[in-house]
Design a protein around this motif. Structure first.
Motif, PDB file in Angstrom:
ATOM      1  N   ILE A  67       0.840  -1.206   0.000  1.00 34.49           N
ATOM      2  CA  ILE A  67       0.000   0.000   0.000  1.00 34.49           C
ATOM      3  C   ILE A  67       0.866   1.243   0.000  1.00 34.49           C
ATOM      4  N   ARG A  68       1.937   1.226   0.789  1.00 31.52           N
ATOM      5  CA  ARG A  68       2.847   2.386   0.795  1.00 31.52           C
ATOM      6  C   ARG A  68       3.499   2.588  -0.569  1.00 31.52           C
ATOM      7  N   LYS A  69       3.783   1.491  -1.269  1.00 32.46           N
ATOM      8  CA  LYS A  69       4.353   1.599  -2.609  1.00 32.46           C
ATOM      9  C   LYS A  69       3.369   2.256  -3.573  1.00 32.46           C
ATOM     10  N   LEU A  70       2.089   1.975  -3.404  1.00 31.13           N
ATOM     11  CA  LEU A  70       1.086   2.439  -4.359  1.00 31.13           C
ATOM     12  C   LEU A  70       0.796   3.936  -4.250  1.00 31.13           C
ATOM     13  N   TYR A  71       1.469   4.649  -3.374  1.00 29.52           N
ATOM     14  CA  TYR A  71       1.309   6.100  -3.325  1.00 29.52           C
ATOM     15  C   TYR A  71       2.008   6.766  -4.507  1.00 29.52           C
ATOM     16  N   ARG A  72       2.945   6.050  -5.123  1.00 29.56           N
ATOM     17  CA  ARG A  72       3.640   6.606  -6.279  1.00 29.56           C
ATOM     18  C   ARG A  72       2.912   6.205  -7.555  1.00 29.56           C
ATOM     19  N   LYS A  73       2.854   7.120  -8.517  1.00 25.59           N
ATOM     20  CA  LYS A  73       2.125   6.894  -9.762  1.00 25.59           C
ATOM     21  C   LYS A  73       2.730   5.738 -10.563  1.00 25.59           C
ATOM     22  N   GLU A  74       4.062   5.636 -10.581  1.00 25.11           N
ATOM     23  CA  GLU A  74       4.716   4.573 -11.347  1.00 25.11           C
ATOM     24  C   GLU A  74       4.349   3.193 -10.814  1.00 25.11           C
ATOM     25  N   GLU A  75       4.254   3.095  -9.509  1.00 25.35           N
ATOM     26  CA  GLU A  75       3.900   1.811  -8.903  1.00 25.35           C
ATOM     27  C   GLU A  75       2.454   1.437  -9.199  1.00 25.35           C
TER      28      GLU A  75
ATOM     29  N   ARG B 111       2.472   0.129 -12.721  1.00 24.37           N
ATOM     30  CA  ARG B 111       3.077  -1.199 -12.770  1.00 24.37           C
ATOM     31  C   ARG B 111       2.122  -2.259 -12.231  1.00 24.37           C
ATOM     32  N   TYR B 112       1.473  -1.954 -11.134  1.00 20.12           N
ATOM     33  CA  TYR B 112       0.535  -2.897 -10.518  1.00 20.12           C
ATOM     34  C   TYR B 112      -0.634  -3.173 -11.458  1.00 20.12           C
ATOM     35  N   ALA B 113      -1.184  -2.121 -12.065  1.00 20.93           N
ATOM     36  CA  ALA B 113      -2.316  -2.297 -12.975  1.00 20.93           C
ATOM     37  C   ALA B 113      -1.909  -3.114 -14.192  1.00 20.93           C
ATOM     38  N   ARG B 114      -0.707  -2.906 -14.681  1.00 22.37           N
ATOM     39  CA  ARG B 114      -0.244  -3.650 -15.853  1.00 22.37           C
ATOM     40  C   ARG B 114      -0.024  -5.124 -15.500  1.00 22.37           C
ATOM     41  N   GLU B 115       0.518  -5.412 -14.331  1.00 16.52           N
ATOM     42  CA  GLU B 115       0.795  -6.800 -13.963  1.00 16.52           C
ATOM     43  C   GLU B 115      -0.459  -7.566 -13.568  1.00 16.52           C
ATOM     44  N   LYS B 116      -1.282  -6.965 -12.770  1.00 13.01           N
ATOM     45  CA  LYS B 116      -2.425  -7.700 -12.214  1.00 13.01           C
ATOM     46  C   LYS B 116      -3.663  -7.673 -13.106  1.00 13.01           C
ATOM     47  N   TYR B 117      -3.916  -6.557 -13.764  1.00 14.24           N
ATOM     48  CA  TYR B 117      -5.149  -6.396 -14.523  1.00 14.24           C
ATOM     49  C   TYR B 117      -4.910  -6.336 -16.024  1.00 14.24           C
ATOM     50  N   TYR B 118      -3.676  -6.593 -16.453  1.00 12.90           N
ATOM     51  CA  TYR B 118      -3.312  -6.630 -17.862  1.00 12.90           C
ATOM     52  C   TYR B 118      -3.715  -5.358 -18.606  1.00 12.90           C
TER      53      TYR B 118
END
Length: 113
Positions: free
Chosen positions: A72-80, A83-90
């Motif tokens: 959750i702390r990582k997801l405060y940054r736009k790049e993260e 990256r998360y959306a690309r990996e998990k939700y394609y």
């Protein structure tokens, strides 16, 4: 009658200890405490096992909470977030193609005769 008892005590000397009322009372209380009392040994063993299992669950969930907090702390940054959306939700960017390779399946070739 006393002669028979005396003969038995001579033949089997352990009967003298077994028939002692103090030993019988002590054995009764030991058996009572081990098996029938509310604080019985068996009950304590099962409760201790359950406590250990619950402590292991607590430790597991605590580590999961810590890792989720890190994510959750990582997801405060736009790049993260991207990256998360690309990996998990394609999700993809414009003008980009995504190829999904499923590495869980084993591809085997069959030989035909």
């Amino acid at each position: 009658m006393k002669q028979k008892i005396a003969a038995l005590l001579i033949k089997y000397p352990f009967l003298k200890w077994v028939t002692n009322r103090f030993i019988l009372a002590t054995l009764f209380f030991v058996v009572w405490l081990l098996f029938f009392d509310t604080y019985a040994f068996y009950d304590h063993r099962t409760i201790d096992k359950e406590i250990n299992k619950l402590e292991e669950n607590r430790d597991y969930y605590q580590t999961e909470i810590n890792s989720d907090d890190k994510n959750i702390r990582k997801l405060y940054r736009k790049e993260e977030v991207e990256r998360y959306a690309r990996e998990k939700y394609y999700m993809k960017r414009e003008n980009e193609d995504i190829y999904i390779i499923d590495s869980d399946k084993e591809y085997t070739t069959e030989e035909t005769n």
